[in-house]
Design an enzyme around this catalytic site. Structure first.
Site, PDB file in Angstrom:
ATOM      1  N   ARG A 205       0.847  -1.178   0.000  1.00 33.60           N
ATOM      2  CA  ARG A 205       0.000   0.000   0.000  1.00 33.60           C
ATOM      3  C   ARG A 205       0.888   1.235   0.000  1.00 33.60           C
ATOM      4  O   ARG A 205       1.954   1.249   0.621  1.00 33.60           O
ATOM      5  CB  ARG A 205      -0.900   0.046   1.240  1.00 33.60           C
ATOM      6  CG  ARG A 205      -1.749  -1.175   1.465  1.00 33.60           C
ATOM      7  CD  ARG A 205      -2.738  -1.424   0.372  1.00 33.60           C
ATOM      8  NE  ARG A 205      -3.845  -0.481   0.383  1.00 33.60           N
ATOM      9  CZ  ARG A 205      -4.764  -0.426  -0.578  1.00 33.60           C
ATOM     10  NH1 ARG A 205      -4.680  -1.224  -1.617  1.00 33.60           N
ATOM     11  NH2 ARG A 205      -5.749   0.446  -0.502  1.00 33.60           N
ATOM     12  N   GLU A 229      -1.616   8.640  -4.519  1.00 32.43           N
ATOM     13  CA  GLU A 229      -2.099   8.268  -5.861  1.00 32.43           C
ATOM     14  C   GLU A 229      -3.412   8.992  -6.158  1.00 32.43           C
ATOM     15  O   GLU A 229      -4.212   9.215  -5.256  1.00 32.43           O
ATOM     16  CB  GLU A 229      -2.371   6.757  -5.922  1.00 32.43           C
ATOM     17  CG  GLU A 229      -1.157   5.880  -5.854  1.00 32.43           C
ATOM     18  CD  GLU A 229      -1.523   4.402  -5.935  1.00 32.43           C
ATOM     19  OE1 GLU A 229      -2.675   4.092  -6.331  1.00 32.43           O
ATOM     20  OE2 GLU A 229      -0.686   3.560  -5.591  1.00 32.43           O
ATOM     21  N   HIS A 246       0.301   0.880  -9.778  1.00 29.94           N
ATOM     22  CA  HIS A 246      -0.575   0.115  -8.886  1.00 29.94           C
ATOM     23  C   HIS A 246      -1.294  -0.990  -9.651  1.00 29.94           C
ATOM     24  O   HIS A 246      -2.514  -1.155  -9.573  1.00 29.94           O
ATOM     25  CB  HIS A 246      -1.589   1.048  -8.222  1.00 29.94           C
ATOM     26  CG  HIS A 246      -2.184   0.480  -6.964  1.00 29.94           C
ATOM     27  ND1 HIS A 246      -2.703   1.265  -5.964  1.00 29.94           N
ATOM     28  CD2 HIS A 246      -2.345  -0.803  -6.540  1.00 29.94           C
ATOM     29  CE1 HIS A 246      -3.168   0.502  -4.993  1.00 29.94           C
ATOM     30  NE2 HIS A 246      -2.958  -0.768  -5.320  1.00 29.94           N
TER      31      HIS A 246
END
Length: 315
Positions: A205, A229, A246
């Protein structure tokens, strides 16, 4: 019954519209999931881009929130529990995909630095669905494997990992509270204990790794999950040895698993018949050095992070 969901979640619309005629199925872009859009919904299915909290759901009819992801730090679970809104995530859905991503990192890294010691020592931080697969994969590759998971009382300390590893890969949730918070788990003090040649991998994460600390310590890194992000730090992107948007868990199998788990939860909650998503083929890139190609593209178009992610063809 009304179901609102992020249109980037594959297979969901087709399955629901084919079998649950009593369910109104509304697909929309993640950023279009607003309080007005969900006000009359019974079920909400999201990805990490949607912050699910009181600001979004207060006054709505939503009774169940599903996130088609392993992580759920974008859900305000305290609010959901207090409001009596059921919620679920998809633990383990894309574990194999993330493991395959890390395997590609190892394969490219071994080719990139022929001087690196053999066997390499890898520190796996977080030994859950993903970390356990990564550890097994690394052992099969003949690597020395160190495990660290204090909540599970598994393995060695983080300091031992830092001092002895050639590669450190993180596979923890993002938490800020409790006995073992993981926010900036990899920070300046930890990096000071590592080898100058260590490779840090974050496919967990954004926020587990302190990106500014990585740059200041001049440590090699591979980053798939980023702080802030989709507005990622361009200095960190330029510094990274490999970088992606991601998508470590973006395999066809992983996405199918996540959608299936969400549909199963909805069926269970509302007494609907269970749906089964058929297996389909993928045209995704799994050729030699595919991660290097993704990294090159992202570095050339850093502002296109979100569009590159949305148009990524599932592996």
């Amino acid at each position: 019954m009304k179901l609102v969901f992020d249109k980037a979640i594959p297979f969901l619309a087709e399955a629901v519209r084919a079998s649950w005629q009593e369910v109104e199925c509304v697909a929309m872009e993640g950023e279009a999931i607003t309080p007005q859009a969900v006000r009359n919904a019974d079920v909400l299915v999201v990805r990490t881009r949607t912050q699910v909290n009181k600001a979004l759901l207060d006054g709505s009819m939503v009774r169940l929130v599903c996130t088609a992801t392993i992580g759920f730090d974008h859900l305000d679970t305290h609010y959901l529990d207090e409001a009596g809104i059921a919620w679920s995530a998809c633990p383990g859905c894309n574990a194999q995909a993330v493991c395959d991503y890390v395997r590609e990192v190892l394969e490219e890294y071994e080719q990139f630095d022929l001087r690196c010691p053999k066997p390499l020592t890898i520190g796996v931080v977080g030994v859950g669905h993903v970390g356990s697969l990564v550890a097994q994969m690394a052992e099969r590759r003949g690597m020395n494997v160190l495990l660290c998971d204090p909540p599970k009382n598994i393995g060695v300390s983080l300091d031992v990992i830092a001092c002895n590893s050639d590669i450190i890969t993180f596979h923890t949730p993002l938490t800020r509270d409790g006995k073992y918070p993981t926010y900036h788990l990899c920070d300046t003090s930890l990096l000071a204990k590592t080898k100058a040649t260590v490779l840090i991998v974050n496919a967990a994460r954004g926020g587990v790794v302190d990106e500014a600390a990585i740059r200041m310590a001049k440590r090699n890194c591979v980053i798939d999950t980023w702080e802030n992000e989709p507005t990622i730090d361009k200095q960190t992107l330029a510094h990274a040895w490999r970088a992606s948007m991601h998508i470590a868990g973006y395999s066809l199998e992983g996405k199918r698993n996540a959608t299936q788990m969400c549909l199963d939860r909805i069926a269970e909650a509302f007494g609907l018949p269970r749906l089964s998503i058929p297996v389909t083929a993928s045209n995704g890139d799994t050729g030699k050095d595919w991660l290097e190609r993704i990294s090159r593209q992202l570095k050339a178009e850093p502002d296109a992070f979100e569009s590159l992610r949305k148009t990524y063809v599932l592996r």
